[in-house]
Design a protein around this motif. Sequence first.
Motif, PDB file in Angstrom:
ATOM      1  N   UNK A  93       0.833  -1.209   0.000  1.00 44.54           N
ATOM      2  CA  UNK A  93       0.000   0.000   0.000  1.00 44.54           C
ATOM      3  C   UNK A  93       0.866   1.257   0.000  1.00 44.54           C
ATOM      4  N   UNK A  94       1.905   1.246   0.812  1.00 45.39           N
ATOM      5  CA  UNK A  94       2.834   2.385   0.848  1.00 45.39           C
ATOM      6  C   UNK A  94       3.485   2.555  -0.520  1.00 45.39           C
ATOM      7  N   UNK A  95       3.857   1.451  -1.131  1.00 43.20           N
ATOM      8  CA  UNK A  95       4.507   1.478  -2.438  1.00 43.20           C
ATOM      9  C   UNK A  95       3.611   2.115  -3.504  1.00 43.20           C
ATOM     10  N   UNK A  96       2.296   1.924  -3.377  1.00 42.94           N
ATOM     11  CA  UNK A  96       1.361   2.532  -4.335  1.00 42.94           C
ATOM     12  C   UNK A  96       1.421   4.056  -4.294  1.00 42.94           C
ATOM     13  N   UNK A  97       1.828   4.593  -3.154  1.00 44.67           N
ATOM     14  CA  UNK A  97       1.893   6.041  -2.991  1.00 44.67           C
ATOM     15  C   UNK A  97       3.286   6.610  -3.245  1.00 44.67           C
ATOM     16  N   UNK A  98       4.263   5.734  -3.373  1.00 50.59           N
ATOM     17  CA  UNK A  98       5.642   6.195  -3.543  1.00 50.59           C
ATOM     18  C   UNK A  98       6.214   5.626  -4.840  1.00 50.59           C
ATOM     19  N   UNK A  99       7.322   4.911  -4.754  1.00 48.40           N
ATOM     20  CA  UNK A  99       7.972   4.322  -5.918  1.00 48.40           C
ATOM     21  C   UNK A  99       7.568   2.870  -6.041  1.00 48.40           C
ATOM     22  N   UNK A 100       7.220   2.448  -7.250  1.00 45.56           N
ATOM     23  CA  UNK A 100       6.748   1.082  -7.475  1.00 45.56           C
ATOM     24  C   UNK A 100       7.878   0.055  -7.425  1.00 45.56           C
ATOM     25  N   UNK A 101       7.626  -1.038  -6.695  1.00 48.30           N
ATOM     26  CA  UNK A 101       8.462  -2.236  -6.699  1.00 48.30           C
ATOM     27  C   UNK A 101       7.512  -3.407  -6.932  1.00 48.30           C
ATOM     28  N   UNK A 102       7.950  -4.430  -7.664  1.00 47.35           N
ATOM     29  CA  UNK A 102       7.003  -5.521  -7.881  1.00 47.35           C
ATOM     30  C   UNK A 102       6.792  -6.309  -6.594  1.00 47.35           C
ATOM     31  N   UNK A 103       5.712  -7.051  -6.573  1.00 52.22           N
ATOM     32  CA  UNK A 103       5.255  -7.742  -5.365  1.00 52.22           C
ATOM     33  C   UNK A 103       6.300  -8.731  -4.847  1.00 52.22           C
ATOM     34  N   UNK A 104       7.042  -9.350  -5.749  1.00 51.87           N
ATOM     35  CA  UNK A 104       8.078 -10.304  -5.353  1.00 51.87           C
ATOM     36  C   UNK A 104       9.180  -9.601  -4.568  1.00 51.87           C
ATOM     37  N   UNK A 105       9.570  -8.417  -5.006  1.00 54.03           N
ATOM     38  CA  UNK A 105      10.598  -7.643  -4.293  1.00 54.03           C
ATOM     39  C   UNK A 105      10.101  -7.238  -2.900  1.00 54.03           C
ATOM     40  N   UNK A 106       8.856  -6.806  -2.828  1.00 52.88           N
ATOM     41  CA  UNK A 106       8.286  -6.403  -1.543  1.00 52.88           C
ATOM     42  C   UNK A 106       8.146  -7.629  -0.636  1.00 52.88           C
ATOM     43  N   UNK A 107       7.756  -8.762  -1.219  1.00 51.34           N
ATOM     44  CA  UNK A 107       7.616  -9.992  -0.437  1.00 51.34           C
ATOM     45  C   UNK A 107       8.946 -10.383   0.198  1.00 51.34           C
ATOM     46  N   UNK A 108      10.023 -10.295  -0.570  1.00 47.82           N
ATOM     47  CA  UNK A 108      11.340 -10.648  -0.039  1.00 47.82           C
ATOM     48  C   UNK A 108      11.778  -9.649   1.040  1.00 47.82           C
ATOM     49  N   UNK A 109      11.613  -8.364   0.772  1.00 45.21           N
ATOM     50  CA  UNK A 109      12.025  -7.342   1.747  1.00 45.21           C
ATOM     51  C   UNK A 109      11.251  -7.489   3.055  1.00 45.21           C
ATOM     52  N   UNK A 110       9.948  -7.751   2.963  1.00 43.90           N
ATOM     53  CA  UNK A 110       9.147  -7.887   4.180  1.00 43.90           C
ATOM     54  C   UNK A 110       9.417  -9.217   4.884  1.00 43.90           C
ATOM     55  N   UNK A 111       9.849 -10.216   4.133  1.00 36.82           N
ATOM     56  CA  UNK A 111      10.270 -11.470   4.757  1.00 36.82           C
ATOM     57  C   UNK A 111      11.522 -11.229   5.603  1.00 36.82           C
ATOM     58  N   UNK A 112      12.418 -10.392   5.102  1.00 41.26           N
ATOM     59  CA  UNK A 112      13.609 -10.019   5.884  1.00 41.26           C
ATOM     60  C   UNK A 112      13.211  -9.227   7.129  1.00 41.26           C
ATOM     61  N   UNK A 113      12.240  -8.308   6.973  1.00 41.19           N
ATOM     62  CA  UNK A 113      11.765  -7.531   8.131  1.00 41.19           C
ATOM     63  C   UNK A 113      11.139  -8.438   9.179  1.00 41.19           C
TER      64      UNK A 113
ATOM     65  N   UNK B  16      13.759 -10.175  11.120  1.00 39.77           N
ATOM     66  CA  UNK B  16      14.319  -9.306  12.156  1.00 39.77           C
ATOM     67  C   UNK B  16      13.385  -9.261  13.370  1.00 39.77           C
ATOM     68  N   UNK B  17      12.093  -9.210  13.127  1.00 33.26           N
ATOM     69  CA  UNK B  17      11.105  -9.192  14.204  1.00 33.26           C
ATOM     70  C   UNK B  17      11.239 -10.442  15.076  1.00 33.26           C
ATOM     71  N   UNK B  18      11.434 -11.597  14.419  1.00 32.47           N
ATOM     72  CA  UNK B  18      11.569 -12.861  15.146  1.00 32.47           C
ATOM     73  C   UNK B  18      13.018 -13.166  15.541  1.00 32.47           C
ATOM     74  N   UNK B  19      13.912 -12.202  15.257  1.00 33.92           N
ATOM     75  CA  UNK B  19      15.339 -12.359  15.537  1.00 33.92           C
ATOM     76  C   UNK B  19      15.880 -13.625  14.890  1.00 33.92           C
TER      77      UNK B  19
END
Length: 168
Positions: free
Chosen positions: A58-78, A81-84
């Motif tokens: 949703x944030x990406x829709x308002x800023x710079x576009x990244x494809x869903x696969x890139x966002x999926x990987x980045x959020x998987x990393x986040x 980090x949450x689960x250490x």
Amino acid sequence: MKRKDQNKMEPEEGIKIILFDVNETLLDMSKLKQGVNGLFDNPLGFRVWFGLLLQYSLVDSLTTYHNFTEIADATLQMAGAYFEKSTGEEERNQVLSVIKELPPHPEVYEALELLKKAGYRLATLTNSPMATLSAQLKYAQIDGYFEAALSIDSVKKYKPAVQTYQYA
């Protein structure tokens, strides 16, 4: 949908096309949930990751576009980090590749068949990239039911952006 009798249906007046979401609506995400939970060794792994995935798309829709696969990987990393829990690129790619091999929910075949027989035109709209969408529909053996399979990649705005639905 109106029922003419017990076994026949007909489209409501004015309704011509039904637009389906793919992930969770047509396809059972259990296999992906298990993979993400296993990656983090935590039963809340998928919930945390998927929440981040939707938020950042949703944030990406308002800023710079990244494809869903890139966002999926980045959020998987986040989420890691949450689960250490540190994850490697290969591990993440393996877990995320499962999205191309999700089975349909048990009632999907019959429901799509009934809708087609009733005269509805069927299409899909997903946040996933087109290559992922094509692989998903083919793997689930439901690609033949849809006259159009649409990805938000064409408009580069994630659902529920108005532009995405106007495009569809």
